[in-house]
Design a protein around this motif. Structure first.
Motif, short mmCIF file in Angstrom:
data_model
loop_
_atom_site.label_atom_id
_atom_site.label_comp_id
_atom_site.label_asym_id
_atom_site.label_seq_id
_atom_site.Cartn_x
_atom_site.Cartn_y
_atom_site.Cartn_z
N LYS A 48 0.86 -1.10 -0.24
CA LYS A 48 0.08 -0.17 0.10
C LYS A 48 0.90 1.16 0.12
N ILE A 110 0.43 0.47 10.04
CA ILE A 110 -0.48 1.73 9.79
C ILE A 110 0.42 2.85 9.33
N SER A 113 0.75 1.89 5.57
CA SER A 113 -0.43 2.11 4.77
C SER A 113 -0.98 3.58 4.66
N CYS A 114 -0.79 4.38 5.52
CA CYS A 114 -1.33 5.76 5.43
C CYS A 114 -0.21 6.66 5.39
N GLN A 198 -2.79 15.62 5.28
CA GLN A 198 -2.30 14.32 6.10
C GLN A 198 -3.54 14.27 7.41
N ARG A 201 -5.79 11.86 6.58
CA ARG A 201 -5.37 10.49 6.56
C ARG A 201 -5.15 9.85 8.13
N GLU A 204 -8.33 8.67 9.82
CA GLU A 204 -8.57 7.33 9.36
C GLU A 204 -7.60 6.36 10.05
N ALA A 205 -6.18 6.76 9.91
CA ALA A 205 -5.20 5.80 10.64
C ALA A 205 -5.35 5.51 11.96
#
Length: 235
Positions: A48, A110, A113-114, A198, A201, A204-205
């Protein structure tokens, strides 16, 4: 324990957000039978992460440019880079990630991914409140494997407590004293964001990290978002 982001940090990064996940009552011991699970989430996260390094020149990717620019805004040790740059550099070089311990593996997955810096500290090893702000200079700091003190520089942005620096250059390197180990029972996990993209994100992270922790440890962590208007929380 209080977590306080000092005004000296907001003076440099007024639009930032520090997302905090507090988790308690964990068993962070390594169970080798779970290695395939952690290897799987790390490998998936590294795939990702490719989304954040699409440019031919590594330094031209937005995440890298944003954090390099951020590191010009305060005093840093020569050559210091953000933790997310270090992770993405490994991805760009095709290097694999391997399990370390459950909490570290979860927040690294994480982070990858983020495309955000993530870190964690053992709450029981922090002396007094945990602060994020500018160093006075000379705060003691022993990174993993160090045999001598590498104190913080004046005006450097650090995480610190009553004993000294906990993480230098905002998110470059952390002290051995408070790092997450297999013995960690109570922890604070932190995600840093310095602009609106950021922050979206990061929101969500931290939820994804909370879900991973709940799934693996059976513990529901508490989330707080620290901003210039809301600069402290209790964990």
């Amino acid at each position: 324990m209080k977590v306080v982001v000092d005004q000296s940090f907001w003076d440099v990064f007024p639009d930032a957000q520090i997302s905090v996940l507090s988790v308690k009552g964990l068993d962070n011991h390594v169970d080798e039978s779970k290695d395939p699970y952690f290897q799987g989430i790390l490998t998936d996260a590294a795939q990702k992460a490719q989304a954040f390094i699409q440019e031919d020149s590594f330094t031209e990717n937005d995440v890298i440019k944003e954090w390099r620019e951020a590191f010009t805004k305060f005093k840093t040790k020569k050559g210091a880079r953000s933790s997310i740059e270090a992770l993405l550099k490994r991805v760009s070089q095709g290097r694999e990630f391997h399990p370390i311990n459950p909490l570290v593996d979860l927040y690294n997955s994480i982070s990858l991914s983020c495309g955000l810096p993530c870190g964690g500290e053992d709450v029981d090893k922090i002396q007094g409140a945990l602060h994020l702000g500018k160093a006075k200079g000379g705060e003691a700091f022993f990174p993993l494997g160090a045999e001598e003190d590498a104190p913080a520089l004046p005006e450097e942005i650090i995480y610190y407590d009553q004993e000294g620096a906990i993480c230098r250059n905002l998110n470059w390197r952390e002290a051995q004293r408070t790092m997450l180990t297999e013995e960690t029972k109570d922890a604070i996990l932190v995600i840093e964001a310095i602009n609106a993209v950021q922050i979206a994100r990061a929101n969500e992270a931290v939820l994804a990290l909370q879900a991973l922790v709940a799934d693996y440890f059976g513990v529901i962590g508490e989330i707080a978002h620290l901003t210039a208007e809301n600069p402290e929380t209790t964990v």
